[in-house]
Design a protein around this motif. Structure first.
Motif, PDB file in Angstrom:
ATOM      1  N   GLY A  92     -20.732   2.058   2.601  1.00 41.35           N
ATOM      2  CA  GLY A  92     -20.283   2.511   1.276  1.00 41.35           C
ATOM      3  C   GLY A  92     -19.689   1.329   0.534  1.00 41.35           C
ATOM      4  N   THR A  93     -20.190   1.075  -0.683  1.00 44.45           N
ATOM      5  CA  THR A  93     -19.723  -0.115  -1.406  1.00 44.45           C
ATOM      6  C   THR A  93     -19.103   0.240  -2.757  1.00 44.45           C
ATOM      7  N   THR A 150     -17.201   2.660   5.295  1.00 46.22           N
ATOM      8  CA  THR A 150     -16.904   2.887   3.876  1.00 46.22           C
ATOM      9  C   THR A 150     -15.967   1.815   3.310  1.00 46.22           C
ATOM     10  N   THR A 181     -17.161  11.842   0.083  1.00 49.10           N
ATOM     11  CA  THR A 181     -17.743  10.978  -0.945  1.00 49.10           C
ATOM     12  C   THR A 181     -19.059  10.373  -0.457  1.00 49.10           C
ATOM     13  N   ASN A 182     -19.044   9.876   0.769  1.00 52.55           N
ATOM     14  CA  ASN A 182     -20.267   9.231   1.263  1.00 52.55           C
ATOM     15  C   ASN A 182     -21.328  10.242   1.658  1.00 52.55           C
ATOM     16  N   ASN A 223      -8.885  11.711   8.157  1.00 50.95           N
ATOM     17  CA  ASN A 223      -8.767  12.085   6.741  1.00 50.95           C
ATOM     18  C   ASN A 223      -8.768  10.889   5.798  1.00 50.95           C
ATOM     19  N   LYS A 263     -10.612  16.095  -5.970  1.00 54.95           N
ATOM     20  CA  LYS A 263      -9.308  16.029  -5.317  1.00 54.95           C
ATOM     21  C   LYS A 263      -8.203  15.904  -6.342  1.00 54.95           C
ATOM     22  N   ASN A 311     -14.782  13.612  -8.084  1.00 53.64           N
ATOM     23  CA  ASN A 311     -14.269  14.148  -6.832  1.00 53.64           C
ATOM     24  C   ASN A 311     -13.128  15.070  -7.157  1.00 53.64           C
TER      25      ASN A 311
HETATM   26  P1  GDP Z   1     -12.427  12.318   3.120  1.00 55.02           P
HETATM   27  O1  GDP Z   1     -11.041  12.871   3.223  1.00 55.02           O
HETATM   28  O2  GDP Z   1     -12.778  11.534   4.346  1.00 55.02           O
HETATM   29  O3  GDP Z   1     -13.453  13.333   2.775  1.00 55.02           O
HETATM   30  O4  GDP Z   1     -12.387  11.220   1.956  1.00 55.02           O
HETATM   31  P2  GDP Z   1     -12.914  11.319   0.465  1.00 55.02           P
HETATM   32  O5  GDP Z   1     -14.398  11.400   0.435  1.00 55.02           O
HETATM   33  O6  GDP Z   1     -12.163  12.346  -0.256  1.00 55.02           O
HETATM   34  O7  GDP Z   1     -12.543   9.849  -0.057  1.00 55.02           O
HETATM   35  C1  GDP Z   1     -11.219   9.358  -0.096  1.00 55.02           C
HETATM   36  C2  GDP Z   1     -11.114   8.305  -1.188  1.00 55.02           C
HETATM   37  O8  GDP Z   1     -11.881   7.167  -0.853  1.00 55.02           O
HETATM   38  C3  GDP Z   1     -11.656   8.799  -2.520  1.00 55.02           C
HETATM   39  O9  GDP Z   1     -10.780   8.379  -3.524  1.00 55.02           O
HETATM   40  C4  GDP Z   1     -13.000   8.093  -2.649  1.00 55.02           C
HETATM   41  O10 GDP Z   1     -13.360   7.876  -3.976  1.00 55.02           O
HETATM   42  C5  GDP Z   1     -12.722   6.791  -1.920  1.00 55.02           C
HETATM   43  N1  GDP Z   1     -13.951   6.167  -1.390  1.00 55.02           N
HETATM   44  C6  GDP Z   1     -14.866   6.721  -0.570  1.00 55.02           C
HETATM   45  N2  GDP Z   1     -15.845   5.833  -0.276  1.00 55.02           N
HETATM   46  C7  GDP Z   1     -15.538   4.685  -0.926  1.00 55.02           C
HETATM   47  C8  GDP Z   1     -16.170   3.384  -1.004  1.00 55.02           C
HETATM   48  O11 GDP Z   1     -17.211   3.107  -0.406  1.00 55.02           O
HETATM   49  N3  GDP Z   1     -15.538   2.445  -1.769  1.00 55.02           N
HETATM   50  C9  GDP Z   1     -14.368   2.729  -2.419  1.00 55.02           C
HETATM   51  N4  GDP Z   1     -13.820   1.746  -3.135  1.00 55.02           N
HETATM   52  N5  GDP Z   1     -13.750   3.915  -2.350  1.00 55.02           N
HETATM   53  C10 GDP Z   1     -14.331   4.893  -1.624  1.00 55.02           C
END
Ligand code: GDP
Length: 605
Positions: free
Chosen positions: A583-584, A556, A402-403, A396, A174, A172
């Protein structure tokens, strides 16, 4: 004044009916049955449908429903009393027939009904003349709260922290976030990983060794004498490195997500011990949630008073599992409504009946009311010559991108080509994050294996109109025969009106097949607030009579909550919409379908 009064069995046979007007009431009564009685929302006994208000009462001994309907603009002070009085009158008059199970016979109830109605109308008139008394403390809502429900739990505070677990498998893009003490989360993950029969290597071990104090003072940079030019290539950030130079495809993930999404799994060891606890309470296991039932006497109808302490305990238990407080209340009221007056046998059956009622209600809430089969719908859209469009929204950091990438991986595994529309034109790095995902997903599923590029990114940089980009992306996908479009939208707080308006516009002009709300399983009451406000904003700002609101939920970070699974209940209860994905974890394969029984099992533990 009353439009309808109907008495029918829970099996659907109408025993008696009074109709004040020639209006057709069946749609409203059907809506009441479908959305309230069958959906475990019977804690609230008033329901509005079109121009009508419907109020109902359940008779759990004879399995009857009493429904009254009147125009919504009317304020009828006597309806509660009237429902009760008619209920009692009908039961008294026909108890023998009802006991004998005679449901289809003629019930000549009109004279009685008129007499009760007249009595209630007179009662309401006399009440109106009495000046209003101030509410005592005992009558107030506050007095009904238990001390336990007002205590802030340490775990809840912790649960709200957003947790970052670094996992190399899911790129990712970020920027790095500061490390947090994630030992709790890691322990929970390890437990879930065990449950899901994962190999241990997926779970990062928490560092055991004592931390070495770092020297945090800034050191002066030492410039190599005469070799200043040697630093220049390192400091030159102007040239782009080749895009795919550092991608190593983790190919063992490939092929693991074909077909429908797998269900969440749970081990069932606890269920047997819980059964033991219920049937033969041993001194060792006396602290369980249902041990309170020992106080109930068997062989008589359950009364509200007798259930009160149990329901309070049950509510605290649900809140402890992260169910939003308001919803825990409503669930308990619904259980009380369903059980009041039910005649039960021995002690054992009391405990089992109440547990079964709550379990049944929870499973019912989590079971989707309509079929959600994305692969099938996407195939259908393809046959119609158009792409299947899904939009992701949420606040946010909940895991939208990610999902979205995990769902994209699953679609590719099922031979669907995907276009990701980068409509988060707000947050710096959002487009780059999706670009990284796109590159990795294509590295896992290279063009040569599929004879086409499986995932493309449609991006127009930052600051542009998101609705416009989504529209162009959908058009591009239609022109180039891409099967699915996934729209990533900017994260927004539920109270930010201009951003919510923009989201409503994006959905209105692009009419996606599915609007998914992405929410974290970590949050309890907050998730409900987010979801309610997103739904409300989509309805308010769409300026159509039939607005497109949230169709489904992506829950998630389920791997970080251990057994505090209450958010799942809260979210589905509040919208009536299904949890489509769970999401796991942080790898592409950490995507599951909700298994209602598994979640309820964890909730009732
Ligand atoms: P967005 O801002 O909503 O797009 O969030 P991101 O997709 O950037 O995710 C934010 C953080 O949550 C990241 O560090 C991801 O790796 C983490 N994350 C997302 N889904 C999961 C999940 O199902 N399990 C865990 N443990 N972390 C997750």
């Amino acid at each position: 004044m009353l439009d309808l009064f109907s008495i029918f069995s829970k099996g659907g046979i109408v025993l008696w009916c009074f109709q004040g007007t020639s209006e057709i009431f069946s749609p409203s009564v059907n809506a009441l049955i479908r959305s309230v009685i069958l959906q475990e929302r019977s804690g609230n006994t008033t329901f509005n449908h079109n121009s009508l208000t419907l109020q109902y009462k359940l008779d759990n001994e004879f399995e009857l429903v009493f429904v009254v309907a009147y125009q919504r603009i009317l304020q009828l002070a006597y309806v509660d009393k009237f429902l009760n009085d008619v209920h009692l009158e009908f039961r008294d008059k026909y108890k023998n027939e009802l006991r004998a199970g005679q449901h289809a016979g003629e019930f000549d109830f009109k004279a009685c009904f008129d007499a009760v109605l007249k009595g209630c109308e007179q009662w309401a008139k006399s009440q109106a003349k009495i000046p209003k008394q101030m509410r005592t403390f005992e009558d107030s809502q506050k007095s009904k709260k238990t001390v336990a429900s007002m205590i802030e739990r340490k775990g809840e505070e912790k649960g709200k922290k957003s947790v970052k677990i670094v996992d190399a498998k899911l790129p990712n893009g970020k920027p790095e976030e500061p490390e947090e003490d994630d030992s709790d989360v890691l322990a929970a993950r390890a437990k879930l990983a065990q449950k899901l029969n994962k190999t241990k290597k997926d779970v990062k071990k928490s560092p055991k060794s004592p931390k070495v104090e770092k020297d945090r003072t800034k050191k002066p940079r030492v410039w190599e004498l005469g070799g200043g030019a040697r630093d220049l290539p390192e400091l030159d950030f102007s040239t782009d490195k080749p895009e795919d130079s550092n991608i190593i495809a983790d190919t063992h993930l490939v092929g693991r997500m074909t077909g429908a999404i797998r269900d969440l799994e749970v081990d069932s060891d606890e269920s047997s011990s819980e059964e033991e606890e219920l049937s033969a309470p041993s001194p060792k296991k006396s602290g369980g949630m249902f041990s309170i039932f020992k106080g109930l006497v068997g062989s008589k109808a359950l009364s509200a008073e007798a259930m009160q302490p149990v329901l309070e305990k049950m509510r605290d238990h649900l809140i402890g599992k992260n169910v939003a407080a308001d919803i825990a209340n409503k669930l308990c009221e619904s259980v009380a409504n369903k059980l009041e007056g039910k005649v039960l046998g021995t002690f054992d059956s009391v405990a089992k009946t109440i547990k079964a009622t709550l379990t049944e209600s929870l499973v019912q809430i989590l079971s989707p009311r309509r079929r959600v089969d994305i692969l099938r719908d996407a195939m259908h859209a393809k046959q119609e010559g158009r792409p299947y469009v899904m939009a992701f929204c949420g606040v946010n950091g909940v895991g939208k991108s990610t999902n979205l990438a995990k769902i994209c991986f699953w679609l590719i595994e099922n031979d669907m080509s995907v276009l990701i529309a980068a409509c988060d034109t707000f947050r710096a790095g959002a487009v780059e994050q999706l670009r990284t995902h796109t590159r990795h997903l294509n590295a896992l599923h290279p063009k040569q294996n599929h004879s086409r590029t499986m995932v493309q990114l449609y991006e127009k940089g930052y600051g542009k109109d998101a609705a416009g980009i989504a529209m162009e992306a959908i058009r591009y996908a239609a022109d180039t025969k891409i099967d699915v479009v996934l729209i990533d939208t900017a994260g927004r707080m539920q109270d930010n009106e201009p951003l919510m308006r923009a989201l409503a516009k994006l959905i209105k002009v692009n009419e996606p097949d599915m609007v998914l709300f992405v929410g974290e399983a970590l949050v309890g009451n907050e998730a409900v607030d987010q979801l309610v406000k997103f739904n409300q904003a989509l309805a308010d700002h769409s300026s159509t009579s039939n607005p497109h609101t949230v169709d489904g939920i992506v829950l998630t970070k389920f791997d970080t909550i251990d057994d505090k699974v209450g958010a799942a209940i809260s979210m589905t209860y509040i919208t009536g919409q299904p949890i489509v994905f769970v999401g796991t974890g942080q790898t592409y394969t950490d995507l599951k379908a909700l298994n209602a029984n598994a979640v309820v099992h964890a909730l009732m533990k």
